[in-house]
Design an enzyme around this catalytic site. Structure first.
Site, PDB file in Angstrom:
ATOM      1  CD  GLU A 262       8.860  37.126  -8.200  1.00 14.91           C
ATOM      2  OE1 GLU A 262       9.184  36.103  -8.830  1.00 14.91           O
ATOM      3  OE2 GLU A 262       9.683  37.876  -7.640  1.00 14.91           O
ATOM      4  CE  LYS A 320      11.400  35.252 -13.110  1.00 13.01           C
ATOM      5  NZ  LYS A 320      11.745  35.127 -11.672  1.00 13.01           N
ATOM      6  CB  CYS A 370      11.776  38.576 -10.148  1.00  9.38           C
ATOM      7  SG  CYS A 370      13.102  38.260  -8.961  1.00  9.38           S
TER       8      CYS A 370
END
Length: 496
Positions: A262, A320, A370
């Protein structure tokens, strides 16, 4: 002290909740639940009124949260010069909020007399409270007891298998039911033994299903960059060179696709042709699945995955969509700004789960970043089902605590639930290739710098949980609450 505790049910509830946290990863001391859950139910029964019962539930949940979420303070310590005042409050405030969900099953249990009916209602309501925790107030589906079974090694592999049908929620339901069995004396212990044996037998048999690897070798780059990042130009250049050198090493080991964690790229890969040219000079046309920030406009920043294969514009991007409150954005109902300065006003969320296809030599994959991996039933597009899942993350913010290990345990469950291999690449670990049965094929430990090259496992057929998703725990919660109410109230009427 013992006399004081005896006369303080709220303190006892807190301590029993804290003890229950020992069942969570990475400790996995599940037998503590055989004492903690019955103790909570006894305290619930002894409560003189509904208000006291609600407080007992809250204090139990607060103890569970304080012991299970202590690590949440770690990211604040990385910017202690700015947010020092939050250090004493972060874990208690989050635990206090999450503890409200524990009130639900405790109050529900009081709707029926002690006995089997109460256990059924309590277990179903516990499941319902976990579902609420996933969806209300941005959602925070953490500390679920189903993850207790993600024990490293063979034992965990066996007991995770029912998740392919009932998900982490179903494992939680079974855990609550079995943990309450000591309330029924010898008969309960017999049920407990047979229940665990049946669970283990099912898991063992399911693991006999053949599993093979694809021809694709994926490379996980674990650079172990420091957090918070150093944004000086020399540091950015040094990080970039490290990524390029490690990617080159991956190619020498036969990698057909390279994965960065990430936000690993120090440059905005989606809009920086010079960076893509430098990368292509090392990796050629080998696909690179890179964690990178992405700028859509001067006021629109995304936490993204950018897929490159040469110097041309990216082949695909993913943004995301489950952002971390207080870490990546500020909820509108909070009047003050308490997110890290590096984020500015916060990221813009993406549109939802996405399957990335048409990458040369790479099977279609579901992209997750994540925190998204903890949202069971919400991580992939089931209408455009991928062949595997990529999860890039940066757990370095949480140091050498339980947090990264609990995050990893959740990732294993997503692989079992979806019947898909999951490749998890973390900046500082734990990075791993996980097969569709939750088995760790290859891994790199926490706080380690290295390159891991391993064959990508094949997917399994669509699981029951992948097909029906969150409808399964909703129906389980409703069914057990109704059965408990019917059984409990029938017994109450027959005893009159």
């Amino acid at each position: 002290m013992s006399e004081k505790l005896k006369n303080s049910p709220l303190m006892r509830a807190f301590l029993w909740g804290a003890l229950a946290a020992a069942a969570l990863p990475p400790v996995h001391l599940l037998p503590v639940l055989l004492f903690s859950v019955p103790a909570l139910l006894r305290l619930t029964e002894e409560a003189p009124n509904w208000k006291r019962a609600a407080f007992i539930g809250w204090f139990y949940g607060f103890g569970l949260g304080m012991a299970g979420l202590y690590w949440i303070t770690e990211p604040i310590l990385t910017e202690a010069q700015t947010f020092w005042w939050l250090v004493p409050f972060a874990a208690p405030l989050l635990s206090a909020a999450v503890a409200c969900y524990t009130v639900i099953p405790v109050l529900a249990a009081r709707l029926v007399p002690a006995g089997l009916g109460r256990i059924l209602v309590f277990a179903g309501a516990w499941l319902a409270s976990n579902l609420a925790q996933q969806f209300l107030f941005t959602g925070f589906p953490w500390n679920f007891w189903g993850t207790d079974w993600a024990i490293p090694g063979v034992l965990g592999n066996i007991f995770l298998q029912p998740a392919a049908t009932i998900g982490v929620y179903g494992l939680t339901l079974l855990t609550v039911l079995l943990s309450a069995m000591p309330l029924f004396g010898k008969r309960g212990l017999v049920i407990l033994v047979f229940g665990v044996a049946a669970w283990g037998g099912y898991g063992y048999l399911r693991l006999q299903i053949p599993e093979q690897n694809t021809a694709l070798k994926v490379a996980l780059i674990q650079p172990d960059f420091q957090e918070p990042p150093d944004y000086s130009r020399p540091a950015l250049i040094a990080n970039w060179r490290r990524l390029l050198e490690m990617s080159h090493a991956a190619l020498l080991n036969g990698a057909g696709a390279i994965i960065w964690p990430e936000a690993a790229s120090p440059w905005l890969l989606a809009s920086d042709p010079v960076a893509r040219q430098q990368l292509a000079a090392v990796t050629g046309t080998t696909p690179v699945i890179a964690g990178s920030l992405r700028m859509v406009s001067p006021t629109d920043f995304r936490n993204s995955i950018v897929v490159t294969a040469g110097p041309q514009p990216p082949l695909a991007t993913y943004d995301k969509w489950k952002l971390v409150p207080f870490g990546e954005y500020m909820p509108k109902w909070i009047p003050i700004k308490i997110i890290p300065s590096m984020v500015g006003r916060g990221f813009t969320p993406g549109t939802g789960p996405k399957t990335i296809s048409n990458i040369p030599g790479v099977p279609p994959f579901g992209a997750t970043i994540c925190y998204e991996a903890i949202f069971t039933g919400q991580i992939i597009n089931e209408h455009d089902r991928p062949d595997w899942i990529v999860n890039v993350t940066d757990d370095a913010w949480f140091g050498n605590t339980a947090g990264p290990r609990q995050h990893f345990a959740d990732a294993r469950l997503r692989a079992v639930e979806e019947g898909l291999p999951l490749v998890r690449n973390a900046n500082s670990g734990i990075s791993a290739v996980i097969d569709p049965f939750g088995r760790v094929v290859a891994s790199m430990p926490l706080n380690y710098q290295g390159v891991l090259v391993a064959n990508l496992p094949n997917p399994q057929p669509v699981t029951v949980y992948a097909r029906w998703g969150l409808r399964i725990p909703f129906m389980l919660a409703l069914t057990f609450v109704l059965l408990g109410l019917i059984y409990g109230n029938t017994r109450r009427l027959s005893n009159k």
